[in-house]
Design a protein around this motif. Structure first.
Motif, PDB file in Angstrom:
ATOM      1  N   GLY A   1       0.809  -1.207   0.000  1.00  0.00           N
ATOM      2  CA  GLY A   1       0.000   0.000   0.000  1.00  0.00           C
ATOM      3  C   GLY A   1       0.845   1.261   0.000  1.00  0.00           C
ATOM      4  N   ALA A   2       1.980   1.201   0.700  1.00  0.00           N
ATOM      5  CA  ALA A   2       2.888   2.346   0.718  1.00  0.00           C
ATOM      6  C   ALA A   2       3.597   2.506  -0.619  1.00  0.00           C
ATOM      7  CB  ALA A   2       3.912   2.178   1.843  1.00  0.00           C
ATOM      8  N   LEU A   3       3.901   1.390  -1.268  1.00  0.00           N
ATOM      9  CA  LEU A   3       4.618   1.422  -2.540  1.00  0.00           C
ATOM     10  C   LEU A   3       3.708   1.811  -3.696  1.00  0.00           C
ATOM     11  CD1 LEU A   3       7.165   0.553  -4.303  1.00  0.00           C
ATOM     12  CD2 LEU A   3       6.008  -1.664  -4.497  1.00  0.00           C
ATOM     13  N   ALA A   4       2.521   1.208  -3.741  1.00  0.00           N
ATOM     14  CA  ALA A   4       1.630   1.373  -4.896  1.00  0.00           C
ATOM     15  C   ALA A   4       0.194   1.525  -4.401  1.00  0.00           C
ATOM     16  CB  ALA A   4       1.752   0.170  -5.829  1.00  0.00           C
ATOM     17  N   PRO A   5      -0.170   2.703  -3.923  1.00  0.00           N
ATOM     18  CA  PRO A   5      -1.501   2.884  -3.334  1.00  0.00           C
ATOM     19  C   PRO A   5      -2.649   2.679  -4.307  1.00  0.00           C
ATOM     20  CG  PRO A   5      -0.329   4.979  -3.540  1.00  0.00           C
ATOM     21  CD  PRO A   5       0.663   3.907  -3.818  1.00  0.00           C
ATOM     22  N   SER A   6      -2.382   2.707  -5.616  1.00  0.00           N
ATOM     23  CA  SER A   6      -3.468   2.505  -6.579  1.00  0.00           C
ATOM     24  C   SER A   6      -3.801   1.033  -6.783  1.00  0.00           C
ATOM     25  CB  SER A   6      -3.103   3.139  -7.923  1.00  0.00           C
ATOM     26  OG  SER A   6      -1.961   2.523  -8.487  1.00  0.00           O
ATOM     27  N   THR A   7      -2.948   0.135  -6.305  1.00  0.00           N
ATOM     28  CA  THR A   7      -3.221  -1.290  -6.416  1.00  0.00           C
ATOM     29  C   THR A   7      -4.109  -1.736  -5.263  1.00  0.00           C
ATOM     30  OG1 THR A   7      -1.146  -1.792  -7.566  1.00  0.00           O
ATOM     31  CG2 THR A   7      -2.192  -3.608  -6.392  1.00  0.00           C
ATOM     32  N   ARG A   8      -5.192  -2.412  -5.580  1.00  0.00           N
ATOM     33  CA  ARG A   8      -6.085  -2.942  -4.552  1.00  0.00           C
ATOM     34  C   ARG A   8      -5.520  -4.277  -4.062  1.00  0.00           C
ATOM     35  NH1 ARG A   8      -8.828  -1.380  -8.848  1.00  0.00           N
ATOM     36  NH2 ARG A   8      -9.140  -3.516  -9.580  1.00  0.00           N
ATOM     37  N   VAL A   9      -5.152  -4.325  -2.805  1.00  0.00           N
ATOM     38  CA  VAL A   9      -4.561  -5.529  -2.223  1.00  0.00           C
ATOM     39  C   VAL A   9      -5.568  -6.165  -1.276  1.00  0.00           C
ATOM     40  CG1 VAL A   9      -2.651  -6.503  -0.906  1.00  0.00           C
ATOM     41  CG2 VAL A   9      -2.249  -4.539  -2.422  1.00  0.00           C
ATOM     42  N   SER A  10      -5.892  -7.433  -1.546  1.00  0.00           N
ATOM     43  CA  SER A  10      -6.832  -8.171  -0.709  1.00  0.00           C
ATOM     44  C   SER A  10      -6.070  -9.256   0.047  1.00  0.00           C
ATOM     45  CB  SER A  10      -7.935  -8.802  -1.561  1.00  0.00           C
ATOM     46  OG  SER A  10      -8.649  -7.824  -2.289  1.00  0.00           O
ATOM     47  N   PRO A  11      -5.814  -9.074   1.348  1.00  0.00           N
ATOM     48  CA  PRO A  11      -5.100 -10.096   2.111  1.00  0.00           C
ATOM     49  C   PRO A  11      -6.049 -11.190   2.582  1.00  0.00           C
ATOM     50  CG  PRO A  11      -5.457  -8.150   3.474  1.00  0.00           C
ATOM     51  CD  PRO A  11      -6.054  -7.850   2.123  1.00  0.00           C
ATOM     52  N   VAL A  12      -5.669 -12.430   2.348  1.00  0.00           N
ATOM     53  CA  VAL A  12      -6.467 -13.582   2.782  1.00  0.00           C
ATOM     54  C   VAL A  12      -5.602 -14.386   3.747  1.00  0.00           C
ATOM     55  CG1 VAL A  12      -7.715 -15.643   2.082  1.00  0.00           C
ATOM     56  CG2 VAL A  12      -7.717 -13.625   0.602  1.00  0.00           C
ATOM     57  N   ASP A  13      -5.870 -14.237   5.032  1.00  0.00           N
ATOM     58  CA  ASP A  13      -5.086 -14.904   6.073  1.00  0.00           C
ATOM     59  C   ASP A  13      -5.630 -16.313   6.274  1.00  0.00           C
ATOM     60  OD1 ASP A  13      -3.488 -15.577   8.200  1.00  0.00           O
ATOM     61  OD2 ASP A  13      -4.392 -14.171   9.615  1.00  0.00           O
ATOM     62  N   SER A  14      -5.342 -17.164   5.309  1.00  0.00           N
ATOM     63  CA  SER A  14      -5.883 -18.519   5.314  1.00  0.00           C
ATOM     64  C   SER A  14      -5.002 -19.421   4.468  1.00  0.00           C
ATOM     65  CB  SER A  14      -7.313 -18.518   4.749  1.00  0.00           C
ATOM     66  OG  SER A  14      -7.837 -19.826   4.664  1.00  0.00           O
ATOM     67  N   ARG A  15      -4.961 -20.669   4.828  1.00  0.00           N
ATOM     68  CA  ARG A  15      -4.228 -21.651   4.037  1.00  0.00           C
ATOM     69  C   ARG A  15      -5.121 -22.164   2.912  1.00  0.00           C
ATOM     70  NH1 ARG A  15       0.370 -24.434   4.810  1.00  0.00           N
ATOM     71  NH2 ARG A  15       0.641 -26.418   3.716  1.00  0.00           N
ATOM     72  N   LEU A  16      -4.588 -22.196   1.701  1.00  0.00           N
ATOM     73  CA  LEU A  16      -5.353 -22.711   0.568  1.00  0.00           C
ATOM     74  C   LEU A  16      -5.468 -24.230   0.694  1.00  0.00           C
ATOM     75  CD1 LEU A  16      -6.403 -21.219  -2.085  1.00  0.00           C
ATOM     76  CD2 LEU A  16      -4.602 -22.493  -3.232  1.00  0.00           C
ATOM     77  N   THR A  17      -6.670 -24.760   0.628  1.00  0.00           N
ATOM     78  CA  THR A  17      -6.908 -26.195   0.720  1.00  0.00           C
ATOM     79  C   THR A  17      -7.719 -26.650  -0.484  1.00  0.00           C
ATOM     80  OG1 THR A  17      -9.003 -25.993   1.921  1.00  0.00           O
ATOM     81  CG2 THR A  17      -6.972 -25.984   3.243  1.00  0.00           C
ATOM     82  N   ASP A  18      -7.837 -27.958  -0.629  1.00  0.00           N
ATOM     83  CA  ASP A  18      -8.650 -28.497  -1.720  1.00  0.00           C
ATOM     84  C   ASP A  18     -10.090 -27.980  -1.623  1.00  0.00           C
ATOM     85  OD1 ASP A  18      -6.512 -29.938  -2.704  1.00  0.00           O
ATOM     86  OD2 ASP A  18      -7.035 -31.769  -1.618  1.00  0.00           O
ATOM     87  N   ALA A  19     -10.562 -27.776  -0.402  1.00  0.00           N
ATOM     88  CA  ALA A  19     -11.948 -27.351  -0.208  1.00  0.00           C
ATOM     89  C   ALA A  19     -12.156 -25.870  -0.510  1.00  0.00           C
ATOM     90  CB  ALA A  19     -12.385 -27.646   1.230  1.00  0.00           C
ATOM     91  N   THR A  20     -11.105 -25.045  -0.321  1.00  0.00           N
ATOM     92  CA  THR A  20     -11.275 -23.595  -0.473  1.00  0.00           C
ATOM     93  C   THR A  20     -10.644 -23.030  -1.735  1.00  0.00           C
ATOM     94  OG1 THR A  20      -9.232 -23.096   0.764  1.00  0.00           O
ATOM     95  CG2 THR A  20     -11.281 -23.330   2.035  1.00  0.00           C
ATOM     96  N   ALA A  21      -9.824 -23.823  -2.428  1.00  0.00           N
ATOM     97  CA  ALA A  21      -9.023 -23.293  -3.537  1.00  0.00           C
ATOM     98  C   ALA A  21      -9.881 -22.657  -4.629  1.00  0.00           C
ATOM     99  CB  ALA A  21      -8.139 -24.391  -4.123  1.00  0.00           C
ATOM    100  N   SER A  22     -10.910 -23.354  -5.061  1.00  0.00           N
ATOM    101  CA  SER A  22     -11.721 -22.830  -6.173  1.00  0.00           C
ATOM    102  C   SER A  22     -12.395 -21.516  -5.820  1.00  0.00           C
ATOM    103  CB  SER A  22     -12.774 -23.859  -6.594  1.00  0.00           C
ATOM    104  OG  SER A  22     -12.158 -24.964  -7.222  1.00  0.00           O
ATOM    105  N   SER A  23     -12.935 -21.420  -4.608  1.00  0.00           N
ATOM    106  CA  SER A  23     -13.635 -20.188  -4.231  1.00  0.00           C
ATOM    107  C   SER A  23     -12.664 -19.032  -4.053  1.00  0.00           C
ATOM    108  CB  SER A  23     -14.442 -20.407  -2.949  1.00  0.00           C
ATOM    109  OG  SER A  23     -13.599 -20.761  -1.867  1.00  0.00           O
ATOM    110  N   LEU A  24     -11.472 -19.292  -3.505  1.00  0.00           N
ATOM    111  CA  LEU A  24     -10.505 -18.218  -3.282  1.00  0.00           C
ATOM    112  C   LEU A  24      -9.850 -17.743  -4.574  1.00  0.00           C
ATOM    113  CD1 LEU A  24      -8.702 -19.355   0.002  1.00  0.00           C
ATOM    114  CD2 LEU A  24     -10.410 -17.545  -0.266  1.00  0.00           C
ATOM    115  N   LEU A  25      -9.704 -18.649  -5.546  1.00  0.00           N
ATOM    116  CA  LEU A  25      -8.995 -18.307  -6.777  1.00  0.00           C
ATOM    117  C   LEU A  25      -9.927 -17.925  -7.925  1.00  0.00           C
ATOM    118  CD1 LEU A  25      -6.225 -21.064  -6.708  1.00  0.00           C
ATOM    119  CD2 LEU A  25      -6.015 -18.651  -6.066  1.00  0.00           C
TER     120      LEU A  25
END
Length: 236
Positions: free
Chosen positions: A89-113
């Motif tokens: 955010g400090a480097l490139a404030p025009s870029t929208r950064v969405s942090p996802v504090d979660s481990r990608l799993t077989d169950a969540t991969a499709s929805s997160l990606l």
């Protein structure tokens, strides 16, 4: 002072205003915000990618700092995605950064990606890599893949039907590519992460064919990149 941050980038042959607009409209997912994900995210944000989704469940450790260039000592103990989003955010404030504090799993991969134009696999375990690969194939999204082990780095692109499981039909030994299993060279992570970001820019702007069908392998000790064709491993 330059007229804007991207004037030198737009001056590239085959890039121009259309390429910059394509980056600004792009949504990119980076899975793993470590030695590869940090430099990749840094360069993509600086290049003007419109939206970055950062997916990782780890906290910053003091042992990360020699290679994970978005973090400093005050970030130790903080969620990597939180610290990375703050730095970007400090480097490139025009870029929208969405942090996802979660481990990608077989169950969540499709929805997160789902909904992304491109995925960067910056993870460091084979179960995670295969999960990302499976999701990218199911979603029909190109995948930029990189790995570092010891003195060696690898980078390629999987698209158009090619996939990681074609190159590695069986999972390698458990310690292959896992940072905790051995040493890792910080600048090598930067080289591979930057190469992944370059491939992402090429793919998103249509500037060239990129590395699809070719695995680039770098030995940091002699500085040589070697190209290995992957066409023979692609499923018909």
């Amino acid at each position: 002072m330059e007229a804007d941050a991207y004037v030198r980038q737009r001056a590239l042959p085959g890039f121009g205003a259309a390429g910059q607009a394509a980056l600004g409209a792009a949504r990119v997912a980076i899975v793993g915000v470590g030695g590869l994900g940090c430099p990749a995210a840094l360069y993509l944000a600086a290049a003007g990618v419109g939206s970055l989704t950062l997916i990782d469940s780890d906290r910053v450790s003091v042992t990360n700092l020699h290679r994970q260039v978005l973090f400093g000592p005050p970030d130790v103990g903080v969620a990597k995605v939180t610290a990375a989003a703050r730095a970007l955010g400090a480097l490139a404030p025009s870029t929208r950064v969405s942090p996802v504090d979660s481990r990608l799993t077989d169950a969540t991969a499709s929805s997160l990606l789902s909904g992304h134009d491109l995925i960067l696999d910056c993870t460091d375990t084979w179960p995670s890599r295969l999960t990302v690969d499976d999701a990218a194939v199911a979603l029909g999204v190109p995948l930029v893949w990189g790995a570092v082990q010891g003195w060696f780095g690898q980078v390629t692109v999987f698209a158009g039907g090619a996939r990681l499981r074609d190159v590695f039909p069986q999972e390698p030994a458990p310690d292959f590519g896992v940072c905790d299993a051995g040493g890792v060279l910080g600048p090598l992570c930067g080289q591979v992460g930057a190469a992944m970001a370059s491939q992402a820019v090429v793919l998103l702007t249509g500037a060239g064919p990129g590395l699809a069908g070719t695995l680039q392998v770098l030995d940091a000790r002699d500085g040589a990149w070697r190209s290995l064709p992957l066409a023979g491993g692609v499923r018909a």
